[in-house]
Write a protein that holds these residues in place. Sequence first.
Motif, PDB file in Angstrom:
ATOM      1  N   THR A  12       0.833  -1.203   0.000  1.00 35.57           N
ATOM      2  CA  THR A  12       0.000   0.000   0.000  1.00 35.57           C
ATOM      3  C   THR A  12       0.867   1.253   0.000  1.00 35.57           C
ATOM      4  O   THR A  12       2.019   1.236   0.448  1.00 35.57           O
ATOM      5  CB  THR A  12      -0.920   0.051   1.230  1.00 35.57           C
ATOM      6  OG1 THR A  12      -0.101   0.188   2.399  1.00 35.57           O
ATOM      7  CG2 THR A  12      -1.805  -1.193   1.324  1.00 35.57           C
ATOM      8  N   LEU A  13       0.292   2.330  -0.496  1.00 39.10           N
ATOM      9  CA  LEU A  13       0.990   3.608  -0.490  1.00 39.10           C
ATOM     10  C   LEU A  13       1.349   3.993   0.943  1.00 39.10           C
ATOM     11  O   LEU A  13       2.463   4.459   1.204  1.00 39.10           O
ATOM     12  CB  LEU A  13       0.120   4.690  -1.146  1.00 39.10           C
ATOM     13  CG  LEU A  13       0.706   6.094  -1.196  1.00 39.10           C
ATOM     14  CD1 LEU A  13       2.037   6.120  -1.930  1.00 39.10           C
ATOM     15  CD2 LEU A  13      -0.290   7.051  -1.853  1.00 39.10           C
ATOM     16  N   GLU A  17       5.028   4.797   2.251  1.00 38.27           N
ATOM     17  CA  GLU A  17       5.293   6.107   2.872  1.00 38.27           C
ATOM     18  C   GLU A  17       5.920   5.931   4.251  1.00 38.27           C
ATOM     19  O   GLU A  17       6.875   6.643   4.610  1.00 38.27           O
ATOM     20  CB  GLU A  17       4.003   6.916   2.983  1.00 38.27           C
ATOM     21  CG  GLU A  17       3.537   7.473   1.665  1.00 38.27           C
ATOM     22  CD  GLU A  17       2.153   8.101   1.728  1.00 38.27           C
ATOM     23  OE1 GLU A  17       1.367   7.810   2.660  1.00 38.27           O
ATOM     24  OE2 GLU A  17       1.838   8.882   0.805  1.00 38.27           O
ATOM     25  N   ALA A  29       7.038   8.582  -1.477  1.00 40.77           N
ATOM     26  CA  ALA A  29       6.839   7.180  -1.843  1.00 40.77           C
ATOM     27  C   ALA A  29       6.519   7.024  -3.328  1.00 40.77           C
ATOM     28  O   ALA A  29       7.054   6.129  -3.991  1.00 40.77           O
ATOM     29  CB  ALA A  29       5.727   6.560  -0.995  1.00 40.77           C
ATOM     30  N   VAL A  30       5.672   7.899  -3.872  1.00 40.52           N
ATOM     31  CA  VAL A  30       5.310   7.771  -5.290  1.00 40.52           C
ATOM     32  C   VAL A  30       6.518   8.045  -6.177  1.00 40.52           C
ATOM     33  O   VAL A  30       6.706   7.387  -7.201  1.00 40.52           O
ATOM     34  CB  VAL A  30       4.113   8.662  -5.687  1.00 40.52           C
ATOM     35  CG1 VAL A  30       2.844   8.223  -4.974  1.00 40.52           C
ATOM     36  CG2 VAL A  30       4.388  10.119  -5.451  1.00 40.52           C
ATOM     37  N   HIS A  33       8.750   4.992  -6.113  1.00 36.75           N
ATOM     38  CA  HIS A  33       8.234   3.941  -6.994  1.00 36.75           C
ATOM     39  C   HIS A  33       8.486   4.295  -8.458  1.00 36.75           C
ATOM     40  O   HIS A  33       8.884   3.442  -9.252  1.00 36.75           O
ATOM     41  CB  HIS A  33       6.744   3.684  -6.752  1.00 36.75           C
ATOM     42  CG  HIS A  33       6.231   2.548  -7.575  1.00 36.75           C
ATOM     43  ND1 HIS A  33       5.308   2.733  -8.594  1.00 36.75           N
ATOM     44  CD2 HIS A  33       6.525   1.225  -7.555  1.00 36.75           C
ATOM     45  CE1 HIS A  33       5.067   1.559  -9.164  1.00 36.75           C
ATOM     46  NE2 HIS A  33       5.784   0.628  -8.556  1.00 36.75           N
ATOM     47  N   LEU A  90       2.061   3.182  -8.207  1.00 38.21           N
ATOM     48  CA  LEU A  90       1.771   3.402  -6.796  1.00 38.21           C
ATOM     49  C   LEU A  90       1.347   4.862  -6.638  1.00 38.21           C
ATOM     50  O   LEU A  90       2.183   5.760  -6.663  1.00 38.21           O
ATOM     51  CB  LEU A  90       3.000   3.093  -5.932  1.00 38.21           C
ATOM     52  CG  LEU A  90       2.800   3.206  -4.422  1.00 38.21           C
ATOM     53  CD1 LEU A  90       1.884   2.090  -3.938  1.00 38.21           C
ATOM     54  CD2 LEU A  90       4.136   3.150  -3.709  1.00 38.21           C
ATOM     55  N   LEU A  91       0.043   5.080  -6.525  1.00 38.02           N
ATOM     56  CA  LEU A  91      -0.518   6.428  -6.460  1.00 38.02           C
ATOM     57  C   LEU A  91      -1.602   6.486  -5.390  1.00 38.02           C
ATOM     58  O   LEU A  91      -2.113   5.450  -4.962  1.00 38.02           O
ATOM     59  CB  LEU A  91      -1.117   6.811  -7.817  1.00 38.02           C
ATOM     60  CG  LEU A  91      -0.138   6.939  -8.980  1.00 38.02           C
ATOM     61  CD1 LEU A  91      -0.893   7.108 -10.291  1.00 38.02           C
ATOM     62  CD2 LEU A  91       0.835   8.087  -8.754  1.00 38.02           C
ATOM     63  N   PRO A  92      -1.999   7.692  -4.987  1.00 39.61           N
ATOM     64  CA  PRO A  92      -3.090   7.814  -4.012  1.00 39.61           C
ATOM     65  C   PRO A  92      -4.383   7.207  -4.567  1.00 39.61           C
ATOM     66  O   PRO A  92      -4.570   7.138  -5.788  1.00 39.61           O
ATOM     67  CB  PRO A  92      -3.243   9.330  -3.825  1.00 39.61           C
ATOM     68  CG  PRO A  92      -1.944   9.915  -4.247  1.00 39.61           C
ATOM     69  CD  PRO A  92      -1.423   9.004  -5.323  1.00 39.61           C
ATOM     70  N   ARG A 101      -3.797  13.610  -6.319  1.00 43.49           N
ATOM     71  CA  ARG A 101      -3.581  12.545  -7.304  1.00 43.49           C
ATOM     72  C   ARG A 101      -2.794  13.041  -8.507  1.00 43.49           C
ATOM     73  O   ARG A 101      -1.892  12.360  -8.987  1.00 43.49           O
ATOM     74  CB  ARG A 101      -4.912  11.936  -7.736  1.00 43.49           C
ATOM     75  CG  ARG A 101      -5.527  11.099  -6.619  1.00 43.49           C
ATOM     76  CD  ARG A 101      -6.847  10.463  -7.006  1.00 43.49           C
ATOM     77  NE  ARG A 101      -7.878  11.492  -7.072  1.00 43.49           N
ATOM     78  CZ  ARG A 101      -8.671  11.719  -8.116  1.00 43.49           C
ATOM     79  NH1 ARG A 101      -8.588  10.972  -9.193  1.00 43.49           N
ATOM     80  NH2 ARG A 101      -9.573  12.665  -8.080  1.00 43.49           N
ATOM     81  N   ALA A 104       0.821  13.650  -7.411  1.00 40.33           N
ATOM     82  CA  ALA A 104       1.519  12.378  -7.219  1.00 40.33           C
ATOM     83  C   ALA A 104       1.911  11.770  -8.565  1.00 40.33           C
ATOM     84  O   ALA A 104       3.016  11.231  -8.714  1.00 40.33           O
ATOM     85  CB  ALA A 104       0.644  11.407  -6.426  1.00 40.33           C
ATOM     86  N   TRP A 108       5.608  10.874  -9.720  1.00 38.78           N
ATOM     87  CA  TRP A 108       5.958   9.527 -10.187  1.00 38.78           C
ATOM     88  C   TRP A 108       6.749   9.645 -11.494  1.00 38.78           C
ATOM     89  O   TRP A 108       7.769   8.973 -11.661  1.00 38.78           O
ATOM     90  CB  TRP A 108       4.677   8.704 -10.400  1.00 38.78           C
ATOM     91  CG  TRP A 108       4.946   7.243 -10.593  1.00 38.78           C
ATOM     92  CD1 TRP A 108       4.904   6.266  -9.653  1.00 38.78           C
ATOM     93  CD2 TRP A 108       5.316   6.585 -11.829  1.00 38.78           C
ATOM     94  NE1 TRP A 108       5.220   5.043 -10.214  1.00 38.78           N
ATOM     95  CE2 TRP A 108       5.479   5.219 -11.538  1.00 38.78           C
ATOM     96  CE3 TRP A 108       5.526   7.015 -13.130  1.00 38.78           C
ATOM     97  CZ2 TRP A 108       5.835   4.281 -12.512  1.00 38.78           C
ATOM     98  CZ3 TRP A 108       5.885   6.096 -14.097  1.00 38.78           C
ATOM     99  CH2 TRP A 108       6.033   4.749 -13.787  1.00 38.78           C
TER     100      TRP A 108
END
Length: 186
Positions: A12-13, A17, A29-30, A33, A90-92, A101, A104, A108
């Motif tokens: 999971t995001l 995170e 985190a994004v 990834h 891996l996104l919200p 979004r 992110a 990414w």
Amino acid sequence: MPEPRVPESLPTLAAVEAAVRQLGLGTEAVELHGGLCGWLAGGGALTPAWPAQVLVDAAIPAVTRDDVLDRLGRASAAQFEDRDFGFTLLLPPADAPLSARSGALFHWCRGFLGGFGLAAGKEPPLSEEGREALADLARLAAASAQDDGDEEDEEALAEIGEFVRVAALLIHGDCVLGPRHRQQLH
């Protein structure tokens, strides 16, 4: 008839995170990834040292078997190899604000470009379509998050997200799968 394969799921995001915060990594985190995916798409090897390689920081410790970042790496690599194109970003989640979004997704893309450049070098073996996709990713990486919008903006973001996903698969195909296939023919 064989059962369809289910691609390995990303952690999971929130879990990624938390791992990023715990390690004190200077990225989101994004973006991590995206960097990992760019690294893999450019031909970088998935080793326990992948975070240090992707973030160009030898002080970052190697991942431990089955920790969050190890699972992120293994799932991402497996998704790139999935014949059913089960690769995901891996996104919200969809219920997050549009601005979160879209921001992110652009982060990414920035991560992807960095990781790809590190792994592929100055002259990656990209097709014309791959070069165009990489240029489009660069334009997206330079974009800024959009404030909340309407249904049309939601649809546009979904289309852009799908484009990014397919562009990453195309670039991976050019730089990793194509050369691998050519080696097998010789």
